[in-house]
Design a protein around this motif. Sequence first.
Motif, short mmCIF file in Angstrom:
data_model
loop_
_atom_site.label_atom_id
_atom_site.label_comp_id
_atom_site.label_asym_id
_atom_site.label_seq_id
_atom_site.Cartn_x
_atom_site.Cartn_y
_atom_site.Cartn_z
N VAL A 1 0.86 -1.19 0.00
CA VAL A 1 0.00 0.00 0.00
C VAL A 1 0.89 1.23 0.00
CG1 VAL A 1 -1.84 1.23 1.19
CG2 VAL A 1 -1.77 -1.26 1.27
N LYS A 2 0.63 2.14 -0.94
CA LYS A 2 1.37 3.39 -1.02
C LYS A 2 0.41 4.55 -0.92
CE LYS A 2 5.08 1.47 -3.91
NZ LYS A 2 5.83 1.60 -5.19
N ALA A 3 0.84 5.59 -0.24
CA ALA A 3 0.01 6.78 -0.05
C ALA A 3 0.85 8.03 -0.24
CB ALA A 3 -0.64 6.79 1.33
N THR A 4 0.26 9.03 -0.86
CA THR A 4 0.90 10.33 -1.05
C THR A 4 -0.04 11.40 -0.51
OG1 THR A 4 2.06 9.58 -3.03
CG2 THR A 4 1.88 11.95 -2.70
N VAL A 5 0.49 12.25 0.36
CA VAL A 5 -0.30 13.33 0.96
C VAL A 5 0.28 14.66 0.48
CG1 VAL A 5 -1.15 14.37 3.09
CG2 VAL A 5 -0.73 11.90 2.98
N LYS A 6 -0.54 15.46 -0.18
CA LYS A 6 -0.13 16.79 -0.63
C LYS A 6 -0.54 17.81 0.43
CE LYS A 6 -0.48 15.55 -5.51
NZ LYS A 6 -1.11 15.88 -6.82
N LEU A 7 0.44 18.46 0.97
CA LEU A 7 0.24 19.35 2.11
C LEU A 7 -0.02 20.79 1.66
CD1 LEU A 7 3.21 17.97 4.23
CD2 LEU A 7 0.80 17.32 4.40
N PRO A 8 -0.61 21.61 2.52
CA PRO A 8 -0.82 23.03 2.18
C PRO A 8 0.50 23.78 2.10
CG PRO A 8 -1.45 22.59 4.46
CD PRO A 8 -1.19 21.25 3.82
N GLU B 1 5.32 10.94 1.28
CA GLU B 1 4.98 9.65 0.71
C GLU B 1 5.19 8.55 1.75
OE1 GLU B 1 7.21 9.05 -2.83
OE2 GLU B 1 6.21 10.67 -3.94
N LEU B 2 4.22 7.64 1.81
CA LEU B 2 4.25 6.53 2.76
C LEU B 2 4.08 5.22 2.00
CD1 LEU B 2 1.76 8.12 5.30
CD2 LEU B 2 4.23 8.11 5.51
N ALA B 3 4.56 4.13 2.58
CA ALA B 3 4.44 2.82 1.96
C ALA B 3 4.45 1.75 3.05
CB ALA B 3 5.56 2.57 0.96
N CYS B 4 3.75 0.67 2.79
CA CYS B 4 3.70 -0.45 3.73
C CYS B 4 3.52 -1.73 2.93
CB CYS B 4 2.54 -0.28 4.72
SG CYS B 4 2.32 -1.68 5.86
#
Length: 271
Positions: free
Chosen positions: A83-90, A129-132
Amino acid sequence: MRITRAFSASLLMLGLAVAPAAADSSPTPTGSASADGDAPTQAGTSFRTATEVEQGQTATASGSTGDYLYWSFPADSGQRPTVKATVKLPETHAAQTWQIDVYDGLRRRQSCQYGAQTRTAAADSSSVELACTLRTVRAWSETWANDPLPGTYYVRLTAVGLTTADLGLPVSTEVRADSKDIGGSAAVDGSLAEPLVPGVAVKSQAEDDGSEKSSSAVLSAIEPEDGWSSGWWSDRWVWTAIGGALAALAGVGGYALTRGSGRPHRVPPSA
């Protein structure tokens, strides 16, 4: 001549056994790239409202810092999900720590085999970016074990340790789940009666009672492309066939070495 024919037959068997292995050597994709057009654009706020995502889809969602965002996807036995996730911050924010957690169908938190499950974004960073990568999903496990089992998996994405000033800031997220097919090396003796998906117990009880209440059971609508536990074929069958062919070759070779040149010559009796 008989030995030559036996060797030829054994080599033919070995060639037939190796041919499927060569044909299956290319990996099969776990998701379709064209499916991104129908990917969800929102996330749930709890396990019960988790947004369903197929493997290979990139789900997007908008939220605020401090929210818990949930998605769910199917994983079958023999697969190793990532599982990969990308968070775009302000543009303006303080240092933030984001974390991704994955739970199985029993809502047990699964440990990551590797990957950056938790990361801290600096104050001037625009994204994180996160990954598990989970352990390989097993078809069956002991009741006391915490092994991943076939069924629905839940992804939870949230920010931890936020300052009061950063609460409620708008963010946009992208989440994608893919799997690698491990094959026969992960096969075990035994399997679950049903995959661990929401509502499966209600459906099974309704079918046992002979009632029509199963239509009202809230079941997970996602499953692998070719059905649950559909991967009964694995490279273990190929290696078994190769082992049988090699055993036949060894038997023929041992017979050729030990049979000798035929019946011994009779020695005439001495006068």
